[in-house]
Design an enzyme around this catalytic site. Structure first.
Site, PDB file in Angstrom:
ATOM      1  N   SER A  37       0.805  -1.225   0.000  1.00  0.00           N
ATOM      2  CA  SER A  37       0.000   0.000   0.000  1.00  0.00           C
ATOM      3  C   SER A  37       0.837   1.273   0.000  1.00  0.00           C
ATOM      4  O   SER A  37       0.337   2.344  -0.325  1.00  0.00           O
ATOM      5  CB  SER A  37      -0.939   0.017   1.214  1.00  0.00           C
ATOM      6  OG  SER A  37      -0.200  -0.038   2.421  1.00  0.00           O
ATOM      7  N   ASP A 327      -2.702   8.342   8.115  1.00  0.00           N
ATOM      8  CA  ASP A 327      -3.668   7.517   8.842  1.00  0.00           C
ATOM      9  C   ASP A 327      -2.899   6.632   9.820  1.00  0.00           C
ATOM     10  O   ASP A 327      -1.739   6.897  10.118  1.00  0.00           O
ATOM     11  CB  ASP A 327      -4.565   6.721   7.883  1.00  0.00           C
ATOM     12  CG  ASP A 327      -3.785   5.731   7.016  1.00  0.00           C
ATOM     13  OD1 ASP A 327      -2.591   5.475   7.296  1.00  0.00           O
ATOM     14  OD2 ASP A 327      -4.365   5.204   6.046  1.00  0.00           O
ATOM     15  N   HIS A 330      -0.019   4.863   7.293  1.00  0.00           N
ATOM     16  CA  HIS A 330       0.714   5.428   6.168  1.00  0.00           C
ATOM     17  C   HIS A 330       1.201   6.853   6.384  1.00  0.00           C
ATOM     18  O   HIS A 330       0.502   7.664   6.989  1.00  0.00           O
ATOM     19  CB  HIS A 330      -0.171   5.380   4.914  1.00  0.00           C
ATOM     20  CG  HIS A 330      -0.731   4.029   4.638  1.00  0.00           C
ATOM     21  ND1 HIS A 330      -1.987   3.649   5.059  1.00  0.00           N
ATOM     22  CD2 HIS A 330      -0.195   2.965   4.003  1.00  0.00           C
ATOM     23  CE1 HIS A 330      -2.214   2.391   4.693  1.00  0.00           C
ATOM     24  NE2 HIS A 330      -1.131   1.952   4.052  1.00  0.00           N
TER      25      HIS A 330
END
Length: 385
Positions: A37, A327, A330
């Protein structure tokens, strides 16, 4: 032969040579990106059953039109920024329906997938994701498309001149080994698990080399124990020491592996980008780098933590450029830029293509937070690191 005809033939030969040289000189170097991600630019949004997606506001708020685009941050990824700064185009997501051979030749491809790991079993709780081995398989299919388009010889040159970026490994710890629901957590100890990862990674990198990957960089892991989620789960609010030690051990083993492969694989130029120490310093001394928060997410669901994903009902910090984390997992766009700049400096990257950064680059200073969203909140799904 008539002298005038000889001069004409000579002129035609020169023009032909110049045309060929010009054509060869105009070949565009692109990049192929693999990872999780931290590098995903939208592959997972095309996986209908995946629980690891970034399809909701406020993801992408500081990128282009401000709408979610599949990136797990408010702006750009580290790979985006390194490419921008070195003249490499941003590769589209492999699962983008508009992807075709011309786009691949002009921009490369991004195979990164939220929740993915070096190991196939990693991230299974997210239902759908593209493990590293699957990403390599998709890259092999990409090669077949390009060979059919431009021929085997030209395709070979194209792929050998391309750049390869790999940013993966966090999920193998956060969403595998450190979770008691996974078999690997009781099958291995810390040392044997890292050996297992290195053995698997070595096979994967050798496979990429057999497919033409000659210029390749592997990103090291950051202090995983200091991401907001790990702090919350620690109950004390401090970084989890064991998790950070695992990241350091992984980086040490991976760097040794990359150096060995670079020395022994024919024509391989493999590099290891490790920014662990500077990221650790940013987390410990945020104000030194212009941040004012390095322990909590900019996008959060009030006092309910961990919310795992940023959702429309979340509230944003007053100044997104001052937060290290976007978040629970990340980094923010500003933190990603700092890491990208550090890697470029350490590895001495030089500009590749004579191009300008994409026009959809985010604004330089996203200071003000928008009004709270009125959209109905959905139950937050687990998010990958």
């Amino acid at each position: 032969m008539d002298p005038s005809k000889m001069r004409l033939m000579g002129l035609m030969t020169i023009l032909l040579f110049l045309g060929i040289a010009s054509e060869l000189g105009s070949c565009k170097v692109v990049q192929f990106i693999f990872g999780d991600s931290l590098s995903d630019v939208g592959n997972n949004k095309y996986l209908p059953r995946s629980l690891a997606t970034a399809n909701l506001p406020w993801y992408g708020i500081d990128f282009g039109n401000g709408l979610p685009n599949g990136r797990f941050t408010n702006g750009r990824t580290v790979a985006d920024i390194i490419g921008d700064k070195t003249g490499l185009p941003r590769p589209p997501a492999f699962l983008d329906p508009s992807l075709d051979e011309d786009m691949i030749l002009n921009n490369g491809v991004n195979y990164a997938s939220g929740g993915a790991g070096i190991l196939n079993e990693t991230g299974s709780l997210f239902i759908q994701r593209l493990p590293f081995s699957k990403q390599i398989e998709l890259f092999q299919g990409t090669q077949d498309l390009i060979k059919n388009k431009i021929g085997t010889v030209e395709a070979k040159n194209f792929f050998e001149e391309s750049r390869y970026v790999i940013a993966i490994g966090s999920n193998d710890f956060i969403n595998n080994y450190l979770m008691p629901t996974y078999r690997d957590s009781w099958t291995y100890n810390d040392n044997s698990f890292i050996s297992y990862l290195m053995t698997t990674l070595e096979q994967q990198l050798k496979q990429l080399h057999s497919l033409g990957a000659r210029k390749l960089i592997v990103f090291g892991l950051a202090p995983m124990g200091c991401i907001p989620l790990q702090r919350v789960l620690s109950l004390t609010g401090k970084c989890q020491t064991r998790t950070n030690k695992l990241a350091v051990s992984f980086n040490t083993a991976a760097q040794k592996l990359i150096e060995n492969l670079s020395e022994n694989l024919p024509n391989a130029s493999y590099r290891f980008g490790n920014a662990y120490d500077v990221v650790e310093d940013v987390i410990n001394n945020p104000h030194k780098y212009g941040f004012n928060n390095s322990d909590s997410p900019c996008c959060s669901f009030g006092r309910i933590r961990p919310a795992l994903t940023c959702i429309p009902a979340s509230t944003l910090c007053p100044d997104r450029s001052k937060y290290v984390f976007w978040d629970e997992y990340h980094p923010s766009d500003t933190a990603n830029e700092m890491m990208a700049t550090e890697i470029i400096t350490r590895l001495g990257f030089l500009p590749t293509n004579k191009t300008s950064p994409p026009s959809e680059a985010p604004t330089a200073a996203p200071h003000s937070a928008p009004a709270p969203a009125t959209a109905t909140a959905t139950v937050p799904a687990p998010a990958p690191h």
